[in-house]
Write a protein that holds these residues in place. Sequence first.
Motif, PDB file in Angstrom:
ATOM      1  N   THR A  27      84.869  52.689 -19.950  1.00 32.54           N
ATOM      2  CA  THR A  27      84.181  52.239 -21.136  1.00 32.54           C
ATOM      3  C   THR A  27      82.441  52.161 -20.600  1.00 32.54           C
ATOM      4  OG1 THR A  27      85.802  50.614 -21.327  1.00 32.54           O
ATOM      5  CG2 THR A  27      83.379  49.997 -22.138  1.00 32.54           C
ATOM      6  N   GLU A  28      82.304  52.257 -19.412  1.00 33.62           N
ATOM      7  CA  GLU A  28      80.798  52.300 -18.989  1.00 33.62           C
ATOM      8  C   GLU A  28      80.507  53.762 -19.311  1.00 33.62           C
ATOM      9  OE1 GLU A  28      78.638  49.787 -18.008  1.00 33.62           O
ATOM     10  OE2 GLU A  28      80.370  48.454 -18.607  1.00 33.62           O
ATOM     11  N   THR A  29      81.265  54.609 -18.820  1.00 32.75           N
ATOM     12  CA  THR A  29      81.001  56.236 -19.190  1.00 32.75           C
ATOM     13  C   THR A  29      80.863  56.298 -20.589  1.00 32.75           C
ATOM     14  OG1 THR A  29      82.414  56.682 -17.206  1.00 32.75           O
ATOM     15  CG2 THR A  29      81.933  58.478 -18.781  1.00 32.75           C
ATOM     16  N   LEU A  30      81.596  55.761 -21.488  1.00 34.33           N
ATOM     17  CA  LEU A  30      81.489  56.033 -22.989  1.00 34.33           C
ATOM     18  C   LEU A  30      80.353  55.358 -23.295  1.00 34.33           C
ATOM     19  CD1 LEU A  30      85.226  55.054 -23.953  1.00 34.33           C
ATOM     20  CD2 LEU A  30      84.010  57.184 -24.052  1.00 34.33           C
ATOM     21  N   LYS A  31      79.866  54.331 -22.874  1.00 33.06           N
ATOM     22  CA  LYS A  31      78.446  53.911 -23.159  1.00 33.06           C
ATOM     23  C   LYS A  31      77.287  54.847 -22.978  1.00 33.06           C
ATOM     24  CE  LYS A  31      79.670  48.752 -22.467  1.00 33.06           C
ATOM     25  NZ  LYS A  31      79.215  47.768 -21.612  1.00 33.06           N
ATOM     26  N   LEU A  32      77.285  55.710 -21.859  1.00 34.76           N
ATOM     27  CA  LEU A  32      76.376  56.466 -21.586  1.00 34.76           C
ATOM     28  C   LEU A  32      76.623  57.859 -22.446  1.00 34.76           C
ATOM     29  CD1 LEU A  32      76.634  56.524 -17.722  1.00 34.76           C
ATOM     30  CD2 LEU A  32      74.881  55.191 -19.100  1.00 34.76           C
ATOM     31  N   LYS A  33      77.833  58.185 -22.742  1.00 34.84           N
ATOM     32  CA  LYS A  33      77.975  59.426 -23.598  1.00 34.84           C
ATOM     33  C   LYS A  33      77.563  58.969 -25.208  1.00 34.84           C
ATOM     34  CE  LYS A  33      81.472  62.586 -24.958  1.00 34.84           C
ATOM     35  NZ  LYS A  33      83.094  62.982 -24.628  1.00 34.84           N
ATOM     36  N   PHE A  34      77.772  57.882 -25.576  1.00 34.62           N
ATOM     37  CA  PHE A  34      77.380  57.446 -26.843  1.00 34.62           C
ATOM     38  C   PHE A  34      76.497  56.321 -26.991  1.00 34.62           C
ATOM     39  CE2 PHE A  34      81.893  58.935 -26.960  1.00 34.62           C
ATOM     40  CZ  PHE A  34      81.720  60.154 -27.846  1.00 34.62           C
ATOM     41  N   VAL A  72      76.041  53.683 -29.746  1.00 33.93           N
ATOM     42  CA  VAL A  72      77.094  52.899 -29.911  1.00 33.93           C
ATOM     43  C   VAL A  72      77.471  51.642 -29.143  1.00 33.93           C
ATOM     44  CG1 VAL A  72      79.860  53.034 -30.264  1.00 33.93           C
ATOM     45  CG2 VAL A  72      78.625  55.007 -30.902  1.00 33.93           C
ATOM     46  N   THR A  73      77.658  50.406 -29.627  1.00 28.11           N
ATOM     47  CA  THR A  73      77.903  49.204 -28.934  1.00 28.11           C
ATOM     48  C   THR A  73      79.273  49.008 -28.691  1.00 28.11           C
ATOM     49  OG1 THR A  73      75.974  48.169 -30.094  1.00 28.11           O
ATOM     50  CG2 THR A  73      77.664  46.655 -28.992  1.00 28.11           C
ATOM     51  N   PHE A  74      79.721  48.960 -27.433  1.00 31.19           N
ATOM     52  CA  PHE A  74      81.058  48.904 -26.706  1.00 31.19           C
ATOM     53  C   PHE A  74      81.228  47.396 -26.166  1.00 31.19           C
ATOM     54  CE2 PHE A  74      80.539  53.398 -26.636  1.00 31.19           C
ATOM     55  CZ  PHE A  74      81.680  53.969 -27.373  1.00 31.19           C
ATOM     56  N   GLN A  75      82.688  46.884 -26.512  1.00 33.51           N
ATOM     57  CA  GLN A  75      82.880  45.599 -25.878  1.00 33.51           C
ATOM     58  C   GLN A  75      84.357  45.852 -25.294  1.00 33.51           C
ATOM     59  OE1 GLN A  75      81.439  41.751 -27.798  1.00 33.51           O
ATOM     60  NE2 GLN A  75      80.921  43.082 -29.516  1.00 33.51           N
TER      61      GLN A  75
END
Length: 240
Positions: A206-213, A216-219
């Motif tokens: 999830t932390e990697t996805l935050k950097l990739k996008f 976008v707000t991830f929770q």
Amino acid sequence: MLSAYLLVSHGSRDPRPEIALQQLTELINQKQQSYSSSKKLVGLAYLETRPEPLHIQIKEFAHHAVLAGCDSLKIIPLFLLPGVHVMQEIPEEVALAQQAVGKDFNLELLPYIGSNPGLTKLLSQQMAEIITQAWVLIAHGSRRPGFQQPVETIAANIGAVAAYWSVAPSLEAQVEQLVAAGKEKIAILPYFLFAGGITDAIAQLTETLKLKFPAVTFQLAQPLGASAELADLIWDLMKE
């Protein structure tokens, strides 16, 4: 008559699931003190990570139940999905244990906890705490034919898309589709009973996805955990 129940878990080398199981057992014991006039003997057993195979653990607990005055033992698989453990391995171990204890003491295998309709409500309660535009329900996954159907059904019931840790579609692939569809807020719900190595890995991804996008707000929601609500689901199976 004292009733006996044995909660069967997969087992883990990570200490957190076992700690959570002990907490869950304590919550169940608290419930029976508050709501039940008849006593229930509750124990834990593990499919893996123990020196003794499951059928020996069942046999030993059955012996304890006999000494306590019980004439039967009901076994509850603490599994969320009907994989090979639920459909094959646990029934085989129960059958071996029944042979060992004899016909005078009955072993009954109850439905796995994931089959309880109340589980969908519990997941929905977790989701209600997070405001988002899209949900991804991520389960472990399996190559067993038909494994996806229960997860897909649960995901549809709670308004989420399904992803899997070990097989396609992956969490990253589902997130990419949601981002392409214009979603700017995405929440991830791990379909696991307790925190462990895989939920840690999901958190890292999830932390990697935050950097990739970055737009976008991830929770990330928590796994079910040893909650009073989960204890309620198990208690429902134990009511006589």
